[in-house]
Design an enzyme around this catalytic site. Structure first.
Site, PDB file in Angstrom:
ATOM      1  N   ASP A 139      42.450  58.196  96.121  1.00 18.60           N
ATOM      2  CA  ASP A 139      42.288  56.525  96.390  1.00 18.60           C
ATOM      3  C   ASP A 139      41.221  56.249  97.174  1.00 18.60           C
ATOM      4  OD1 ASP A 139      43.759  53.651  97.184  1.00 18.60           O
ATOM      5  OD2 ASP A 139      45.798  54.619  98.221  1.00 18.60           O
ATOM      6  N   GLY A 140      41.069  54.859  97.719  1.00 23.64           N
ATOM      7  CA  GLY A 140      40.122  54.433  99.639  1.00 23.64           C
ATOM      8  C   GLY A 140      38.611  53.531  98.235  1.00 23.64           C
ATOM      9  N   SER A 163      46.600  53.545  87.120  1.00 23.92           N
ATOM     10  CA  SER A 163      48.575  53.824  86.653  1.00 23.92           C
ATOM     11  C   SER A 163      48.902  53.073  85.900  1.00 23.92           C
ATOM     12  CB  SER A 163      49.223  54.129  88.091  1.00 23.92           C
ATOM     13  OG  SER A 163      48.923  53.077  88.521  1.00 23.92           O
ATOM     14  N   THR A 164      50.333  53.116  85.371  1.00 26.24           N
ATOM     15  CA  THR A 164      51.274  52.220  84.599  1.00 26.24           C
ATOM     16  C   THR A 164      50.985  50.610  85.920  1.00 26.24           C
ATOM     17  OG1 THR A 164      52.882  52.855  85.787  1.00 26.24           O
ATOM     18  CG2 THR A 164      52.149  53.176  83.465  1.00 26.24           C
ATOM     19  N   LEU A 192      38.278  75.657  83.759  1.00 23.00           N
ATOM     20  CA  LEU A 192      39.290  74.171  84.040  1.00 23.00           C
ATOM     21  C   LEU A 192      39.667  73.469  83.610  1.00 23.00           C
ATOM     22  CD1 LEU A 192      40.069  73.443  87.377  1.00 23.00           C
ATOM     23  CD2 LEU A 192      38.111  71.466  86.273  1.00 23.00           C
ATOM     24  N   HIS A 203      34.224  52.194  92.405  1.00 19.96           N
ATOM     25  CA  HIS A 203      35.347  52.848  91.287  1.00 19.96           C
ATOM     26  C   HIS A 203      33.457  53.342  90.699  1.00 19.96           C
ATOM     27  CE1 HIS A 203      38.957  51.026  91.805  1.00 19.96           C
ATOM     28  NE2 HIS A 203      38.282  50.321  91.371  1.00 19.96           N
TER      29      HIS A 203
HETATM   30  C1  FPP Z   1      42.502  53.511  93.725  1.00 16.36           C
HETATM   31  O1  FPP Z   1      41.237  53.011  94.885  1.00 16.36           O
HETATM   32  C2  FPP Z   1      41.378  53.829  92.064  1.00 16.36           C
HETATM   33  C3  FPP Z   1      41.725  54.288  90.893  1.00 16.36           C
HETATM   34  C4  FPP Z   1      42.552  52.824  91.529  1.00 16.36           C
HETATM   35  C5  FPP Z   1      40.568  54.247  90.389  1.00 16.36           C
HETATM   36  C6  FPP Z   1      40.091  55.099  90.219  1.00 16.36           C
HETATM   37  C7  FPP Z   1      39.508  55.703  89.382  1.00 16.36           C
HETATM   38  C8  FPP Z   1      38.311  56.433  89.172  1.00 16.36           C
HETATM   39  C9  FPP Z   1      38.090  56.590  90.709  1.00 16.36           C
HETATM   40  C10 FPP Z   1      37.060  56.275  88.713  1.00 16.36           C
HETATM   41  C11 FPP Z   1      37.501  55.965  87.085  1.00 16.36           C
HETATM   42  C12 FPP Z   1      37.558  57.514  85.836  1.00 16.36           C
HETATM   43  C13 FPP Z   1      37.291  58.558  85.839  1.00 16.36           C
HETATM   44  C14 FPP Z   1      38.220  59.412  85.174  1.00 16.36           C
HETATM   45  C15 FPP Z   1      35.993  58.081  84.899  1.00 16.36           C
HETATM   46  P1  FPP Z   1      41.533  51.683  94.941  1.00 16.36           P
HETATM   47  O2  FPP Z   1      41.028  50.959  94.637  1.00 16.36           O
HETATM   48  O3  FPP Z   1      42.993  51.387  95.360  1.00 16.36           O
HETATM   49  O4  FPP Z   1      41.119  51.332  96.757  1.00 16.36           O
HETATM   50  P2  FPP Z   1      41.991  50.443  97.496  1.00 16.36           P
HETATM   51  O5  FPP Z   1      42.830  51.162  97.626  1.00 16.36           O
HETATM   52  O6  FPP Z   1      40.534  51.511  99.190  1.00 16.36           O
HETATM   53  O7  FPP Z   1      41.529  49.457  97.721  1.00 16.36           O
END
Ligand code: FPP
Length: 249
Positions: A28-29, A73-74, A139, A45
Site C-alpha cells: 500500500d501507498g 483486489s475485487t 520461492l 505503481h
Molecule cells: C495500493 O496502493 C497498491 C495497489 C492497489 C496496486 C499494487 C500493484 C503494484 C505494486 C504493481 C502491479 C503488480 C504486479 C505484480 C506487477 P494505492 O494505490 O492504494 O496507494 P494509496 O493508498 O497511497 O492511494
C-alpha cells in the site's frame, strides 16, 4: 501496567532457522508516494514494481518458502478506468520482462483470486508465467489478482452447497478442513506474517480465513520505498513475537 512493543534492535540478526514460511504483503501507498512528488498515481505503481523486484530477490536469497502479494483486489475495479488499465499493463509488462530473471532465481509463480474476469493478453500472460515457472523449486510467488477474501469465501460456500445438493457432502458433517480445501489457497500454508506498508492498519478483505493466527506487521514506509532492509526488519520483529495459536506457550 505499561504496554509496549519490543522493537528489534538494528544490530540484532535474523535467526535463519526460524524464518516465517509464508509472508503475505499488502503493498500500500503507491498513490501517496506519487502525490508527494506531484506525479500521477500511476508513477507510484510503476515504482511499486521496483519494490516487488527487490523484495522477491531478497526473499529468494533468504530462502523464504512463499510470499503472497496483494496486487489487485475485487474492489480495485472501482478505480478510474485509466488506473485499472495501467495496473493491468504493468502486470503484463512485469511478467514478460521479468520471467527470465524469475526463472534464474527459481521462482515459481501462482495466483489466487477469480481470474475469470481477466481476458486476452492479461489472462494469457498470467497463464504463461505460471506454466513457464511451474517446475521451479525456489520461492513460491503467489500473486493475488481480482482477489477478495469475501469473494473467495462466497465461492467456497456456493461450491459446498452445490456438492450438498448433489449429495457429495453431508451438510452436518462439513468441517473446517472441507472449507480450507476449497479455498484458492488450498495447497498453501497459512501466512505466518502479514506486512502492510503505508501506515494503514487494516486487512482490506485480504485472506480473511487464512490470517486467523498470522502475526501482523504495519510500517509507515510507503510500498515504492520498501526495500530489503525494511523486509528484514519485519522478519526480525516477527521473530520477537510469541505465537500461541490460542494455547498457552
Ligand atoms: C495500493 O496502493 C497498491 C495497489 C492497489 C496496486 C499494487 C500493484 C503494484 C505494486 C504493481 C502491479 C503488480 C504486479 C505484480 C506487477 P494505492 O494505490 O492504494 O496507494 P494509496 O493508498 O497511497 O492511494
Amino acid at each position: 501496567m505499561a504496554i509496549f512493543k519490543k522493537k528489534s534492535r538494528p544490530d540484532e540478526s535474523i535467526d535463519m532457522k526460524r524464518l516465517p514460511h509464508h509472508i503475505a504483503i499488502i503493498m500500500d501507498g503507491n498513490g501517496r508516494w506519487a502525490e508527494q512528488r506531484h506525479l500521477p498515481r500511476t508513477a507510484g505503481h510503476q515504482q511499486g514494481v521496483e519494490a516487488i523486484r527487490e523484495i522477491v530477490k531478497t526473499a529468494s536469497e533468504m530462502n523464504i518458502e512463499m510470499m503472497t502479494l496483494y496486487a489487485f483486489s475485487t474492489e480495485n475495479w472501482k478505480r478510474p478506468e485509466n488506473e485499472v488499465q495501467f495496473l493491468m499493463n504493468l502486470l503484463v509488462d512485469y511478467l514478460r520482462k521479468e520471467i527470465e530473471e524469475l526463472n534464474r532465481q527459481k521462482v515459481c509463480i501462482s495466483t489466487i483470486g477469480d481470474l475469470s474476469r481477466f481476458h486476452g493478453t492479461v489472462r494469457d500472460e498470467i497463464e504463461m508465467a505460471i506454466a513457464k515457472t511451474a517446475s521451479n523449486n525456489g520461492l513460491k510467488m503467489n500473486i493475488a489478482l481480482n482477489y477478495g477474501g469475501r469473494n473467495e469465501l462466497t465461492r467456497v460456500i456456493k461450491q459446498l452447497m452445490k456438492e450438498a445438493v448433489e449429495g457429495q457432502v453431508q451438510t452436518e458433517s462439513i468441517s473446517e478442513d472441507d472449507i480450507r480445501s476449497r479455498l484458492d489457497t488450498a495447497a498453501m500454508p497459512d501466512p505466518d506474517l502479514l506486512i502492510r506498508t503505508s501506515g494503514e492498519q487494516r486487512i482490506s478483505n485480504f485472506l480473511l480465513w487464512q490470517l486467523a493466527y498470522t502475526e501482523l506487521y504495519f510500517t509507515d514506509t510507503l510500498w515504492p520505498d520498501f526495500r530489503g532492509e525494511h523486509f528484514k526488519e519485519a522478519i526480525k520483529d516477527y521473530q520477537n513475537r510469541k505465537r500461541r495459536f490460542g494455547g498457552l506457550t
